[in-house]
Design an enzyme around this catalytic site. Structure first.
Site, PDB file in Angstrom:
ATOM      1  N   LYS A 144       0.899  -1.177   0.119  1.00 49.08           N
ATOM      2  CA  LYS A 144      -0.111   0.073   0.077  1.00 49.08           C
ATOM      3  C   LYS A 144       0.951   1.238   0.206  1.00 49.08           C
ATOM      4  CE  LYS A 144      -0.444  -0.077   5.176  1.00 49.08           C
ATOM      5  NZ  LYS A 144      -1.065  -0.724   6.111  1.00 49.08           N
ATOM      6  N   ARG A 162     -10.647  -0.115  14.683  1.00 49.88           N
ATOM      7  CA  ARG A 162     -10.449   0.373  13.479  1.00 49.88           C
ATOM      8  C   ARG A 162     -11.375   0.004  12.534  1.00 49.88           C
ATOM      9  NH1 ARG A 162      -4.625   1.383  11.159  1.00 49.88           N
ATOM     10  NH2 ARG A 162      -4.760  -0.830  10.506  1.00 49.88           N
ATOM     11  N   TYR A 205      17.222  29.200   9.463  1.00 49.05           N
ATOM     12  CA  TYR A 205      15.777  30.148   9.839  1.00 49.05           C
ATOM     13  C   TYR A 205      15.726  30.077  11.663  1.00 49.05           C
ATOM     14  CZ  TYR A 205      13.996  30.535   5.240  1.00 49.05           C
ATOM     15  OH  TYR A 205      13.815  30.623   3.903  1.00 49.05           O
ATOM     16  N   MET A 207      12.990  24.495   3.513  1.00 48.66           N
ATOM     17  CA  MET A 207      12.132  23.823   2.413  1.00 48.66           C
ATOM     18  C   MET A 207      12.809  22.986   1.640  1.00 48.66           C
ATOM     19  SD  MET A 207       9.418  25.510  -0.423  1.00 48.66           S
ATOM     20  CE  MET A 207       8.251  26.005   0.904  1.00 48.66           C
TER      21      MET A 207
END
Ligand SMILES: *Cc1c(COP(=O)(O)O)cnc(C)c1O
Length: 360
Positions: free
Chosen positions: A40, A134, A257, A305
């Protein structure tokens, strides 16, 4: 020149890991369980093509998406296919019958759809809710669902009983659900499928007829406290890039940053062409392991990023163009995941589409 980032996918590692699973699940006597290779999420980020090649000798492929399953068939996979969430609507049952896709049944209306569709009979896995809450029919309804699916009008070839463990990665964590499963189903006919990767390694009694490993096949550990290497697994994906800049810092200078890292003394840092838009976790803090030119070092400062920074103190020879392994054979994806407060599964699945992939 394309940006130097690359995800290399090793067919040999996938094959090796499948062999490990077969070895671990081979009983002292009796027949070994068959193996559903769980593919998957585009084979946990490795790509369906990679999986089809690496898991050629698996007994079946298990996934969720019907389009992916049809593509697997079109690519020539003739073995069993299992749809782990079953049909999402009636039309999916037609697709399943047309392409010989086995269906998990976890909900009442999925039984009705089987009754309402014509076509080739298919294999069904009746999923029981043994405590994860679930997917799965309640245990009190298991017997009735079994009877309904066994009646001729559902067009079912074989009926397997299935459940999924919530805590197989904890010591004895599968026991309670397994006991409930056995108590509710002991006299019902059919094969059994219970074990995910964690239970493959931690709970031999759960192996039964079909195991369903996912993460272990890709060479990442299902356990927080046991490394993939200690389980004999090999990383199938290597995420690599290069240094695209080198900076020399004085004591007190800051990096990236927010300036979250401050140089304690004169030092060199390297800037790597890989950031969170490539799938590298932004929450990986200063100190996350990384390998530059074959030498283990650490990240420094915040992940941007498109870039991140690494400590070159122990690497006087590192220059622009030096190779960087973000994760793979030298740094486990699990170590990076741990530094970012997540699990290897998430990082492997989240490698961004912009990262080129190469099968090796
Ligand atoms: C994803 C999944 C698996 C595989 O789990 P791993 O922890 O990756 O081994 C097995 N069974 C079901 C139903 C799943 O959804």
């Amino acid at each position: 020149m394309p940006r130097p980032i690359l995800a290399s996918l090793s067919i040999a590692a996938l094959r090796h890991n499948l062999t490990v699973v077969r070895t671990v699940t081979r009983p002292e006597r009796g027949s070994a369980p068959r193996v559903w290779a769980v593919v998957k999420a585009a084979a946990y980020g490795h790509g369906m093509q990679t999986a089809a090649a690496g898991f050629e000798s698996a007994d079946g492929m298990a996934l969720l998406d019907f389009d992916d399953a049809v593509r697997l068939r079109e690519a020539g996979w003739r073995g069993p296919v299992l749809m782990l969430e079953g049909a999402f609507e009636r039309a999916d049952v037609h697709v399943a019958r047309a392409h010989a896709l086995g269906l998990v049944v976890h909900r009442k209306d999925q039984i009705a759809w089987l009754r309402e569709t014509q076509g080739a009979p298919i294999d069904v896995y009746l999923k029981m809710n043994t405590g994860m809450n679930r997917l799965g029919v309640p245990l009190a309804r298991a017997r009735q669902a079994h009877a309904e699916l066994s009646a001729g009008d559902c067009g079912v070839t074989s009926l397997t009983l299935m459940t999924h463990f919530a805590r197989a990665d904890e010591p004895d964590g599968a026991a309670e659900q397994m006991e409930r499963f056995d108590a509710a189903t002991s006299d019902l006919p059919g094969a059994r499928s219970l074990a995910n990767s964690a239970a493959v390694f931690s709970c031999p009694r759960s192996h039964r007829d079909w195991v369903r490993p996912g993460i272990a096949l890709y060479g990442s550990s299902p356990f927080a406290d046991r490394s993939a290497a200690s389980l004999g697994l090999r990383a199938a994906m290597t995420l690599a890039s290069e240094l695209i800049a080198v900076q020399s810092l004085q004591a007190g200078e800051r990096v990236g940053y927010g300036g979250s890292f401050t140089a304690p003394g004169p030092m060199r840092i390297g800037i790597v062409a890989c950031g969170y838009a490539d799938g590298y976790p932004r929450h990986a803090s200063t100190g996350t392991p990384v390998v530059v030119g074959g030498v283990r070092t650490r990240t420094v400062g915040r992940v941007s990023m498109d870039m991140l920074a690494v400590d070159l103190t122990a690497l006087p020879h590192a220059v622009c163009g030096s190779t960087v392994e973000l994760w793979g054979e030298q740094v486990s994806v699990d170590e990076v995941a741990q530094a970012a407060g997540t699990i290897g599964y998430e990082l492997l699945c989240a490698v961004a589409p912009r990262v080129p992939r190469r099968i090796v």
